[in-house]
Design a protein around this motif. Structure first.
Motif, short mmCIF file in Angstrom:
data_model
loop_
_atom_site.label_atom_id
_atom_site.label_comp_id
_atom_site.label_asym_id
_atom_site.label_seq_id
_atom_site.Cartn_x
_atom_site.Cartn_y
_atom_site.Cartn_z
N GLY A 141 30.46 10.61 -79.83
CA GLY A 141 29.42 11.34 -79.12
C GLY A 141 28.10 10.62 -79.01
O GLY A 141 27.18 11.10 -78.32
N PHE A 142 27.98 9.44 -79.66
CA PHE A 142 26.73 8.68 -79.56
C PHE A 142 26.82 7.80 -78.32
O PHE A 142 27.56 6.82 -78.27
CB PHE A 142 26.51 7.84 -80.81
N LYS A 143 26.07 8.18 -77.30
CA LYS A 143 26.20 7.59 -75.97
C LYS A 143 26.02 6.08 -75.96
O LYS A 143 26.74 5.36 -75.25
CB LYS A 143 25.19 8.26 -75.04
N VAL A 144 25.06 5.59 -76.74
CA VAL A 144 24.78 4.15 -76.73
C VAL A 144 26.02 3.36 -77.15
O VAL A 144 26.42 2.39 -76.48
CB VAL A 144 23.60 3.82 -77.67
N PHE A 145 26.66 3.77 -78.25
CA PHE A 145 27.85 3.07 -78.73
C PHE A 145 29.00 3.19 -77.75
O PHE A 145 29.70 2.21 -77.45
CB PHE A 145 28.26 3.62 -80.09
N ALA A 146 29.22 4.41 -77.24
CA ALA A 146 30.36 4.64 -76.35
C ALA A 146 30.23 3.84 -75.06
O ALA A 146 31.22 3.27 -74.56
CB ALA A 146 30.47 6.13 -76.04
#
Length: 601
Positions: free
Chosen positions: A319-324
């Protein structure tokens, strides 16, 4: 008749260096010469610490023994140059200095000559005085009297002597190559030297003897070596200089293993002879791919852990947009676990974030493992299952600090790899007297140059591709690996080399891959291409940075502390004022006209 200002040596001959004398010399008459380190008057009895390059000896001057010598001693001050004749005697009980080699003895002076006086130096010359580097470099002739620098330069001499002795025993011939040569701009900028005889033309100072040592292999000299000055007009830092010294070697009829084995034994001999340290051979080896995966850089420091752990697969759907988003775009998400680092303050974490931004990272995510669990602004974006999987892969435990970077592979590896090195120094994980060597091998042959939109050689254009990768030069050159190898010591590359291309057709193909057309290749490297058609043997070599090696051996923080007369980070010499302007007549003789003079600017 005028009276001389100072004494002359006359028939006096120095018998010993100041650092040589011990209790074994008691009773001997000696003659010492050197500089006055300090003078102490004990109510009639005068003591002088006399210094030369080998150390310090205490002189004792009694007015009852020789009034004339005592009178002269009363006039001397720091850095006066004197000569004395006297007898070695044991120091009185209670005055022995066990920290000095000469601490058990002193010289009972019978005669003294003042050979030259001295102004008061702008800084103290003992090892305890801290002096700004610009002051030291301006008065370098005084700085070089300091014991620490003298020890550095003496060790440098011993390193060079050991290298020459070893290479001579291995059948290498020391052959000088030209200092005035042709500019073939590849890599750093050349230093140019105008030709008076050939107006409008320029020599270049060599960045390396690379082409000439290859020609020596074509000429049949089989094993070449040289301790050689090289020049690069590049931006400087603590471990770089515009002129530097290489231990340069080349061998014929060899493969990479032959070069590595021969050279690592030479380095082991240097450590044995110069430091008394035994280095285990064969040294560790690691491919470039492994180095980048585990450490993020191609010059890994193996004195400590903090290895990079890839997490891209675990965060691809988090759910962490940066990582995904980074994972979805083909980037990398990696982290390091700083054991016991949960005590870092917010200010510390902000400083680490600023550090990774130097290398292109957009930010630094962090997690502290506390009694309550994951303490972090990003923890809420992960499910318990994801947190558990990340914790297991990172071997996370209470008290740890986890640091994450997510970006394209180059930025992720370099930013987190440099942060790893920074933390190793900051946390005291990298002891200076712990020497960890590793050969990094199988580098990529080429890298893409975004600015010029073409391939560039990772090492240089004369590096041979691996045999199994030759077909890739036609189908997928970016995937080819080179027969290249670097020797890394404690996170610093101290030497690098490769097996060279000895086939003219392959060399021409390499030039074409680098965007160097046939006409340009013939203009810049025609003499090499011609030579390769006349029976060039398989050959390869390596060059060590002598300055950088000695810097590590001495534990110095700057390469300038192991070079007698170094330049500043702006490539200037504070001692001599170089570089300087030349007069108009000299420029006219060289057919040169300047657009701007310094004063006009």
């Amino acid at each position: 008749m005028n009276t001389p200002l100072h004494d002359t040596l006359g028939t006096w001959k120095r018998s010993h260096y100041c650092g040589e004398l011990t209790s074994a010399h008691i009773g001997q008459q000696v003659c010492l010469m050197g500089w006055v380190q300090r003078r102490r008057d004990h109510g009639g009895l005068i003591f002088i610490d006399l210094r030369d390059r080998e150390g310090i000896t205490q002189l004792a001057l009694d007015p009852d023994r020789d009034p004339q010598a005592h009178s002269k001693a009363d006039r001397v001050r720091s850095e006066y140059v004197i000569a004395v004749i006297g007898t070695v005697s044991a120091r009185p009980e209670g005055t022995v200095n066990p920290k000095m080699k000469t601490g058990e003895i002193e010289i009972e002076v019978a005669q003294l000559k003042i050979l030259n006086s001295a102004k008061t130096p702008p800084f103290g010359l003992d090892e305890y005085t801290e002096v700004a580097e610009n002051i030291r470099l301006k008065h370098r002739y005084l700085d070089l009297r300091r014991p620490a620098l003298q020890k550095n330069l003496m060790l440098r001499h011993r390193v060079a002597r050991t290298v020459r002795t070893y290479l001579d025993a291995q059948g290498f011939l020391e052959i000088e190559t030209p200092v005035l040569t042709k500019s073939t701009p590849e890599g750093a900028r050349d230093y140019l030297v105008p030709s008076r005889v050939n107006g409008g033309c320029f020599f270049a100072l060599p960045q390396s003897p690379q082409l000439f040592k290859q020609l020596l292999m074509v000429s049949g000299y089989d094993r070449y070596c040289q301790i050689v000055k090289c020049f690069r007009d590049e931006d400087l830092r603590a471990d770089r200089q515009p002129e530097f010294t290489q231990i340069d070697c080349e061998m014929s009829f060899v493969d990479a293993d032959d070069v590595i084995t021969t050279m690592e034994k030479m380095i082991a001999q240097v450590f044995r002879d110069c430091l008394g340290v035994e280095v285990t051979t064969p040294m560790a080896r690691m491919t470039y791919a492994e180095a980048m995966t585990r450490f993020g850089v191609d010059n890994p420091d193996l004195r400590f852990g903090l290895e990079l752990i890839e997490l891209t697969d675990l965060v691809a759907n988090c759910g962490f947009k940066v990582f995904a988003e980074v994972a979805a775009s083909g980037g990398l998400v990696k982290a390091i676990n700083v054991k016991g680092g949960a005590g870092f303050s917010r200010k510390d974490l902000d400083e680490l974030t600023d550090f990774v931004k130097i290398y292109g990272a957009k930010g630094l995510a962090w997690v502290k493992i506390t009694e309550e669990g994951w303490q972090s602004p990003i923890a809420k974006f992960f499910t318990p299952t994801e947190l558990d999987a990340l914790g297991q892969r990172l071997d996370a435990a209470q008290g740890d600090l986890l640091l994450f970077v997510a970006d394209n592979p180059r930025i992720t590896n370099e930013a987190l790899g440099r942060l790893r090195g920074h933390l190793g120094q900051r946390l005291g994980l990298a002891a200076k007297d712990d020497y960890r060597f590793v050969w990094v091998t199988d580098f990529p042959l080429l890298e893409w140059d975004e600015e010029n939109q073409r391939h560039a050689a990772v090492h240089h254009p004369f590096t041979a591709p691996r045999d199994q990768d030759l077909p890739l030069l036609d189908s997928n050159p970016a995937a080819a690996c080179a027969k290249a190898y670097d020797l890394v010591l404690n996170g610093s590359e101290i030497g690098g080399g490769s097996i060279r291309i000895h086939d003219q057709a392959i060399q021409s193909k390499m030039f074409a891959l680098l965007g160097i057309g046939e006409e340009e290749a013939r203009e810049k490297f025609g003499f090499l291409l011609d030579a390769l058609e006349y029976g060039a043997p398989p050959h390869g070599g390596l060059a060590f940075g002598l300055d950088r090696l000695v810097m590590i051996l001495t534990g110095s923080d700057s390469i300038r502390d192991v070079i007698a007369f170094p330049k500043t980070q702006k490539a200037t010499c504070l001692l001599s004022g170089a570089p300087g302007e030349v007069d108009e007549k000299q420029l006219q003789e060289l057919s040169i006209r300047l657009r701007l003079r310094k004063k006009e600017q």
